[in-house]
Write a protein that holds these residues in place. Sequence first.
Motif, PDB file in Angstrom:
ATOM      1  N   PHE A 196     -13.610   9.443  -7.047  1.00 58.33           N
ATOM      2  CA  PHE A 196     -12.561  10.529  -7.585  1.00 58.33           C
ATOM      3  C   PHE A 196     -12.549  11.145  -8.235  1.00 58.33           C
ATOM      4  N   GLU A 197     -11.418  12.681  -7.401  1.00 52.86           N
ATOM      5  CA  GLU A 197     -11.392  13.411  -8.098  1.00 52.86           C
ATOM      6  C   GLU A 197     -10.611  13.626  -9.148  1.00 52.86           C
ATOM      7  N   GLU A 233      -4.235   7.029  -9.193  1.00 53.81           N
ATOM      8  CA  GLU A 233      -2.261   6.726  -9.587  1.00 53.81           C
ATOM      9  C   GLU A 233      -1.671   8.392  -8.400  1.00 53.81           C
ATOM     10  N   ALA A 234      -2.334   9.073  -9.035  1.00 55.60           N
ATOM     11  CA  ALA A 234      -1.677  10.995  -8.469  1.00 55.60           C
ATOM     12  C   ALA A 234      -2.261  11.059  -6.714  1.00 55.60           C
ATOM     13  N   PHE A 235      -3.611  10.313  -6.241  1.00 54.05           N
ATOM     14  CA  PHE A 235      -3.706  10.313  -4.859  1.00 54.05           C
ATOM     15  C   PHE A 235      -2.387   8.589  -4.179  1.00 54.05           C
ATOM     16  N   CYS A 236      -2.457   7.516  -4.675  1.00 55.95           N
ATOM     17  CA  CYS A 236      -1.624   7.190  -4.324  1.00 55.95           C
ATOM     18  C   CYS A 236       0.189   7.213  -4.319  1.00 55.95           C
ATOM     19  N   GLN A 254      -9.913  -1.278  -4.481  1.00 59.01           N
ATOM     20  CA  GLN A 254     -11.126   0.437  -5.619  1.00 59.01           C
ATOM     21  C   GLN A 254     -12.200   0.955  -4.080  1.00 59.01           C
ATOM     22  N   THR A 255     -12.761   0.081  -2.858  1.00 56.28           N
ATOM     23  CA  THR A 255     -13.713   1.111  -1.889  1.00 56.28           C
ATOM     24  C   THR A 255     -12.349   1.279  -1.005  1.00 56.28           C
ATOM     25  N   ASP A 270      -0.148   1.742  -2.916  1.00 51.79           N
ATOM     26  CA  ASP A 270      -0.517   1.210  -4.064  1.00 51.79           C
ATOM     27  C   ASP A 270      -1.597   1.561  -4.745  1.00 51.79           C
ATOM     28  N   ALA A 271      -1.725   1.718  -6.331  1.00 50.95           N
ATOM     29  CA  ALA A 271      -2.514   1.406  -7.118  1.00 50.95           C
ATOM     30  C   ALA A 271      -2.931   0.344  -7.039  1.00 50.95           C
TER      31      ALA A 271
END
Length: 321
Positions: free
Chosen positions: A6-7, A11-14, A85-86, A20-21
């Motif tokens: 993750f760059e 939480e921001a991406f989700c 997470q994957t 859902d994170a």
Amino acid sequence: MVAISFERGNEAFCAEHGLDAATPPTLGDALEQAHLALDKAALFFGHGSDSAWDEAVFLILSACALPLDSGDSVLEQPLSDDSWQTALRWLQGRIDDRQPLPYLTGRAWFAGLEFYCDKRALVPRSPLAEVIRNKYRPWWTDGAPTRLLDLCCGGGCIGIAAALYQPDLEVCIADIDGDALSLADENIARYELQDRVKSRQSDLMGALGDERFDIILCNPPYVDAADLASMPAEFQSEPPRGLGSGEDGLDMARRILRDAGQHLRSQGLLFLEVGNSWAALDDELAAVSLTWVEFSEGGHGVLLVRAPELPNIVKHLALAE
């Protein structure tokens, strides 16, 4: 498999993509979320799936290490934190970076078979799978072929599939790219085919000596300059030398047609895939009666050439001096 990190935070991406994170309770819940995120992301689907739903199924089942033909009963299975997470990592690579999903999961399918897949070679996709499953019929009629060449083999899926569908077939797979051949060798070892499938580094047929084959299957670079310039972002992750082939997409195809006669047996067959460049080749060879394969499972742009037809085809090719 390509490692994707993750760059930006989970939480921001989700939040941006409606995910859902926290881990969803079931596989079915995760599948619905992945589908909605992929559907909204304006992605291109053409690397093993043709819709956001199919890609979501591929992604979630792969993250859960489940077979792609799993039935509906898996939808109620609890989802582990690691699997989610994957899935999120792959979704970010797919949505933010426009990576083809097989590069993220490290696996792809061709002719119903699973192969290792990464950036060393193009993601497998070719209507030649149908030719292999049909055992080259109705064009091949002289018993079972015994020797086959997979030219421009990339990760080796075409030649390996041919060997698996015909247990007595001897196969040579050839490519100019050493990195692609290293992936092909891993796929050969995966299916324990080292005795029947041999890899060869070769600039087209240049290193094949006087070897001859009953069947040549070839999916070379064939994208013309205009299509290459306008391709979706997903293709930018693939090896460029595996895609483009000159202004009209036919530079490689002309060389293959010129040289194939030296490597086909007297009644041998060449199946040459040229994709959207088929119209340009058809125009160039308008004086020749050509056979374009029709597919029941989708796909186009595969030229079938019988060995005795090659001299007349070569005579009409616009070959560079």
